[in-house]
Enzyme design. Structure first.
Site, PDB file in Angstrom:
ATOM      1  N   GLY A 191     -84.999 -50.428-131.411  1.00 55.83           N
ATOM      2  CA  GLY A 191     -83.775 -50.721-130.657  1.00 55.83           C
ATOM      3  C   GLY A 191     -84.115 -51.588-129.451  1.00 55.83           C
ATOM      4  N   ARG A 192     -83.247 -51.537-128.456  1.00 53.97           N
ATOM      5  CA  ARG A 192     -83.457 -52.404-127.285  1.00 53.97           C
ATOM      6  C   ARG A 192     -84.789 -52.127-126.597  1.00 53.97           C
ATOM      7  NH1 ARG A 192     -77.765 -51.393-127.135  1.00 53.97           N
ATOM      8  NH2 ARG A 192     -76.561 -53.280-126.692  1.00 53.97           N
ATOM      9  N   ILE A 193     -85.125 -50.839-126.447  1.00 58.13           N
ATOM     10  CA  ILE A 193     -86.380 -50.499-125.755  1.00 58.13           C
ATOM     11  C   ILE A 193     -87.575 -50.888-126.616  1.00 58.13           C
ATOM     12  CG2 ILE A 193     -87.785 -48.584-124.886  1.00 58.13           C
ATOM     13  CD1 ILE A 193     -85.082 -47.203-124.123  1.00 58.13           C
ATOM     14  N   ARG A 210     -84.423 -48.208-139.122  1.00 55.65           N
ATOM     15  CA  ARG A 210     -83.542 -47.939-140.274  1.00 55.65           C
ATOM     16  C   ARG A 210     -83.470 -49.153-141.189  1.00 55.65           C
ATOM     17  NH1 ARG A 210     -80.649 -44.622-136.629  1.00 55.65           N
ATOM     18  NH2 ARG A 210     -79.725 -46.486-135.745  1.00 55.65           N
ATOM     19  N   ARG A 233     -87.757 -39.084-127.266  1.00 52.32           N
ATOM     20  CA  ARG A 233     -87.345 -37.698-127.129  1.00 52.32           C
ATOM     21  C   ARG A 233     -88.450 -36.842-127.712  1.00 52.32           C
ATOM     22  NH1 ARG A 233     -84.255 -39.259-123.901  1.00 52.32           N
ATOM     23  NH2 ARG A 233     -81.992 -39.043-123.847  1.00 52.32           N
ATOM     24  N   ASP A 259     -94.155 -38.786-122.313  1.00 53.63           N
ATOM     25  CA  ASP A 259     -93.224 -38.730-121.180  1.00 53.63           C
ATOM     26  C   ASP A 259     -92.052 -37.797-121.470  1.00 53.63           C
ATOM     27  OD1 ASP A 259     -92.331 -39.679-118.575  1.00 53.63           O
ATOM     28  OD2 ASP A 259     -90.764 -40.794-119.640  1.00 53.63           O
ATOM     29  N   GLU A 267     -87.668 -29.703-122.019  1.00 53.71           N
ATOM     30  CA  GLU A 267     -87.938 -30.123-120.631  1.00 53.71           C
ATOM     31  C   GLU A 267     -87.190 -29.230-119.644  1.00 53.71           C
ATOM     32  OE1 GLU A 267     -86.855 -34.259-120.591  1.00 53.71           O
ATOM     33  OE2 GLU A 267     -88.327 -34.751-122.118  1.00 53.71           O
ATOM     34  N   HIS A 310     -90.892 -37.175-117.793  1.00 51.58           N
ATOM     35  CA  HIS A 310     -89.702 -37.931-118.216  1.00 51.58           C
ATOM     36  C   HIS A 310     -89.264 -38.917-117.119  1.00 51.58           C
ATOM     37  CE1 HIS A 310     -85.942 -37.828-120.989  1.00 51.58           C
ATOM     38  NE2 HIS A 310     -86.060 -39.006-120.414  1.00 51.58           N
TER      39      HIS A 310
END
Ligand code: 8YV
Length: 306
Positions: free
Chosen positions: A145-147, A167, A224, A248, A253, A271
């Site tokens: 994705g964007r990241i 995907r 995540r 991270d 959490e 995080h």
């Protein structure tokens, strides 16, 4: 003019952005006082649960201060016609930077070296063993994705060969597509996890993926916690199936299991992928813009899905 009442479950940062929110809205912090609110501000990792949404009959907008929507009950939102907004793009650079920092810290023994110096082991004549260089390893990105794509740009800029799985293939990408996580892991030594959370990606990085990554392999997770099978990761670190991990994000959490705290070659951060002044300010601005648009009856600037 009376300020609209909103429920805020996440602190906007830096402080002046929180003050702007407080200036424009009557901000409630306790859901028990908020039955009449139309809008909720929450964080990516906080979300808004099924039960919380059910307590908010007047809800029209969930403004997420982040990009993850895995903790929001999207099905209930869709059913009730509640809009969801996120803060895309503005945090990609910060999270990608954190992923790179964790890869370097893990591969080049930064945290271990710091502990070594502080404990007086260097002064006491000790030596750290040699590390393997990081930037000449092949990189794999799980979740493009964007990241993930921002990270790929950075890694390519450092001269690294990058593959990815997602995907679907992106024909416009300069990086090599691999059809699944195992074939990606076979093809790389630095595995970056940037996939969205949720049931569709739970335990995507499992024992088979870690074994395919191999003994030189490093896993970096800035997505995540549940995307990586923690028990399999701990076992792989203990047995030397992989070389290290930079994490991270975690399953529960802020609790980090003792098995990870004790695992060898594991760098842990709380995080903080998007936690730069620049990213958090831009994220908060998008939250404010989405709230303002909602209360003015205007189109939302960054609805989810886009
Ligand atoms: C932050 C995130 O922890 O974007 C997300 O989904 O998890 C992070 O950027 C959080 O959302 C900050 O409010």
């Amino acid at each position: 003019m009376t300020r609209p009442r909103i429920l805020c479950l996440a602190d906007l940062k830096p402080q002046d952005m929180a003050q702007r929110l407080e200036g424009d809205y009557h901000v409630l912090r306790d859901i028990a006082d908020a039955a009449d609110v139309e809008a909720v501000v929450t964080a990516g990792n906080v979300g808004l649960s099924t039960a919380q949404m059910a307590q908010l009959p007047a809800l029209r907008l969930i403004a997420v201060n982040g990009v993850g929507v895995d903790a929001v009950d999207l099905a209930q939102a869709a059913r009730r016609g509640i809009a969801v907004t996120t803060t895309p793009d503005v945090l990609s650079q910060a999270v990608a930077e954190m992923a790179l920092a964790l890869a370097l810290a893990t591969g080049r023994q930064v945290a271990e070296g710091d502990r070594f110096v502080r404990a007086g082991q260097w002064a006491g004549g000790g030596k750290l063993g040699l590390a393997s260089s990081v930037l000449d390893r092949r990189a794999g990105i799980l979740g493009y994705g964007r990241i993930g794509r921002r990270l790929a740009d950075m890694l390519r800029g450092l001269g690294m060969v990058v593959s990815y799985t997602a995907r679907s293939e992106r024909p416009d990408s300069p990086d090599c597509f691999r059809p699944d996580a195992v074939s990606l892991a076979q093809d790389c030594e630095l595995l970056f996890v940037t996939a969205a959370g949720g049931e569709g990606t739970r335990n995507l990085v499992d024992a088979a993926v870690l074994s395919a990554l191999g003994a030189q392999g490093i896993v970096v997770n800035v997505a995540r916690g549940p995307v990586v099978d923690t028990a399999a990761l701990v076992a792989a670190l203990q047995s030397g199936t992989i070389a290290g991990a930079g994490l991270d994000v975690f399953d529960d959490e802020p609790d980090v299991p003792q098995s990870l705290l004790d695992a060898p070659n594991c760098v842990l951060t709380p995080h903080i992928g998007s936690a730069t002044v620049q990213a958090r300010r831009a994220m908060a601005q998008l939250v404010l813009d989405n709230l303002a648009a909602h209360f003015a009856g205007q189109p939302l600037p960054t609805p989810y899905p886009g």
